[in-house]
Design an enzyme around this catalytic site. Structure first.
Site, PDB file in Angstrom:
ATOM      1  N   ASP A  13       0.829  -1.211   0.000  1.00 46.22           N
ATOM      2  CA  ASP A  13       0.000   0.000   0.000  1.00 46.22           C
ATOM      3  C   ASP A  13       0.866   1.265   0.000  1.00 46.22           C
ATOM      4  O   ASP A  13       1.964   1.270   0.540  1.00 46.22           O
ATOM      5  CB  ASP A  13      -0.910  -0.025   1.238  1.00 46.22           C
ATOM      6  CG  ASP A  13      -2.034   0.988   1.137  1.00 46.22           C
ATOM      7  OD1 ASP A  13      -2.341   1.453   0.016  1.00 46.22           O
ATOM      8  OD2 ASP A  13      -2.606   1.334   2.185  1.00 46.22           O
ATOM      9  N   ASN A  47     -10.468  -3.142  -6.001  1.00 48.76           N
ATOM     10  CA  ASN A  47      -9.720  -2.200  -6.854  1.00 48.76           C
ATOM     11  C   ASN A  47     -10.385  -1.942  -8.211  1.00 48.76           C
ATOM     12  O   ASN A  47     -10.074  -0.953  -8.872  1.00 48.76           O
ATOM     13  CB  ASN A  47      -8.280  -2.676  -7.084  1.00 48.76           C
ATOM     14  CG  ASN A  47      -7.391  -2.551  -5.865  1.00 48.76           C
ATOM     15  OD1 ASN A  47      -6.437  -3.304  -5.695  1.00 48.76           O
ATOM     16  ND2 ASN A  47      -7.679  -1.596  -4.984  1.00 48.76           N
TER      17      ASN A  47
HETATM   18  C1  FPP Z   1      -1.971   0.083  -3.309  1.00 46.94           C
HETATM   19  O1  FPP Z   1      -1.487   1.420  -3.308  1.00 46.94           O
HETATM   20  C2  FPP Z   1      -1.426  -0.636  -4.441  1.00 46.94           C
HETATM   21  C3  FPP Z   1      -2.169  -1.239  -5.416  1.00 46.94           C
HETATM   22  C4  FPP Z   1      -3.625  -1.230  -5.425  1.00 46.94           C
HETATM   23  C5  FPP Z   1      -1.532  -1.902  -6.566  1.00 46.94           C
HETATM   24  C6  FPP Z   1      -0.257  -2.617  -6.296  1.00 46.94           C
HETATM   25  C7  FPP Z   1       0.503  -2.695  -7.555  1.00 46.94           C
HETATM   26  C8  FPP Z   1       1.848  -2.617  -7.675  1.00 46.94           C
HETATM   27  C9  FPP Z   1       2.760  -2.569  -6.537  1.00 46.94           C
HETATM   28  C10 FPP Z   1       2.497  -2.575  -9.019  1.00 46.94           C
HETATM   29  C11 FPP Z   1       2.212  -3.673  -9.957  1.00 46.94           C
HETATM   30  C12 FPP Z   1       2.310  -5.023  -9.360  1.00 46.94           C
HETATM   31  C13 FPP Z   1       3.099  -6.023  -9.795  1.00 46.94           C
HETATM   32  C14 FPP Z   1       3.032  -7.360  -9.169  1.00 46.94           C
HETATM   33  C15 FPP Z   1       4.054  -5.841 -10.896  1.00 46.94           C
HETATM   34  P1  FPP Z   1      -2.541   2.598  -3.412  1.00 46.94           P
HETATM   35  O2  FPP Z   1      -2.703   2.923  -4.846  1.00 46.94           O
HETATM   36  O3  FPP Z   1      -3.804   2.216  -2.716  1.00 46.94           O
HETATM   37  O4  FPP Z   1      -1.804   3.724  -2.643  1.00 46.94           O
HETATM   38  P2  FPP Z   1      -2.502   4.878  -1.782  1.00 46.94           P
HETATM   39  O5  FPP Z   1      -3.146   4.221  -0.595  1.00 46.94           O
HETATM   40  O6  FPP Z   1      -1.349   5.731  -1.382  1.00 46.94           O
HETATM   41  O7  FPP Z   1      -3.464   5.587  -2.683  1.00 46.94           O
END
Ligand code: FPP
Length: 261
Positions: free
Chosen positions: A20, A68
């Protein structure tokens, strides 16, 4: 205390990570959210390399939850493209390092190019026996539990399974996580202290570690410190310390032999 395998007293067999904080990391730098995800994909690379190097056998990453799908369309599309890129760019190195890729969740929900890229990655790395890297994609812990219950109900109605035969082991075999052992260490970056529908059934006895850093800031040393911290915890699985240390016996639980009093 560092003394056992790779200098650690104890290595968790299965580490799961809620990655996250990509969006906030980007925003703090005046960047688009998707640039945070791209940087997050680089952190994935470090985490995978470090985990396999220290001897973790299972690493499970929450890459995309069922919830998501509700994000802005452009962000979902970018994440799907990043997954394709990851699958294409990393596949040779993953195979070379003996890392086998597995998926939990509903792979069929993904757009065709992403699904094909991930399926190809699974096939291409199928022989890996050093570490299993599981990507949770369109995954929801409650959904996985409900689908296992539904599939068992259908089998029971058809007379293929008796209700009294349903135990933890049989239930587990109907979940998309059937090939994974229970989670030993669950890490969440981004500063929130919740599990957000991740591996609910499998994390029953996991050690939980919530880190204030954002996922793109995750470094090899972050994982090494997490493993060191894990090594210091005593896991009692409902018992008492002396039983876990083998000093006194573990009682067998027989519901017919209830303790009176
Ligand atoms: C949460 O951060 C993250 C995600 C929903 C996506 C995770 C994806 C990756 C790390 C990259 C691609 C994955 C792979 C396996 C190559 P957020 O967007 O909720 O962050 P925030 O809480 O700060 O908004």
């Amino acid at each position: 205390m560092k003394n056992g395998k790779n200098g650690f007293s104890r290595i968790p067999q299965h580490v799961a990570i809620i990655m996250d904080g990509n969006g906030r990391w980007a925003k703090a730098r005046g960047l688009e959210r998707i640039e945070g995800h791209a940087e997050g994909a680089r952190a994935v690379r470090h985490a995978v390399e470090t985990a396999s190097r220290v001897g973790i056998r299972y690493l499970t990453l929450y890459a995309f939850s069922v919830a998501n799908w509700a994000r802005p369309r452009a962000e979902v599309e970018s994440l799907m493209r990043l997954l394709v890129e990851f699958a294409q760019k990393e596949r040779a190195e993953l195979r070379q390092n003996g890392i086998r890729v597995n998926v939990i969740g509903a792979l069929d929900d993904l757009p065709t190019p992403t699904r094909h890229a991930v399926e190809d990655l699974i096939r291409y790395t199928a022989e890996g026996d050093r570490m299993t890297l599981t990507l949770a994609l369109s995954y929801g812990g409650r959904q996985d539990i409900i689908e296992a219950a539904r599939s068992l109900a259908v089998r029971a109605r058809a007379g293929l399974v008796l209700p009294e035969e349903i135990d933890e082991d049989l239930f587990k075999r109907h979940m998309t996580t059937h090939a994974l052992p229970q989670v030993d260490l669950l890490i969440r970056t981004g500063g929130e202290t919740r599990v957000s529908d991740f591996l609910l059934f499998e994390s029953a006895y996991a050690e939980l570690l919530f880190l204030p850093i954002m996922w793109p800031e995750f470094r090899p040393e972050t994982l090494l410190s997490a493993i060191e911290l894990y090594g210091k915890k005593e896991r009692r699985f409902g018992m008492i310390s002396e039983q876990v240390r083998g000093l006194i016996p573990v009682e067998a639980f027989d519901p017919m032999d209830r303790i009176q009093g």
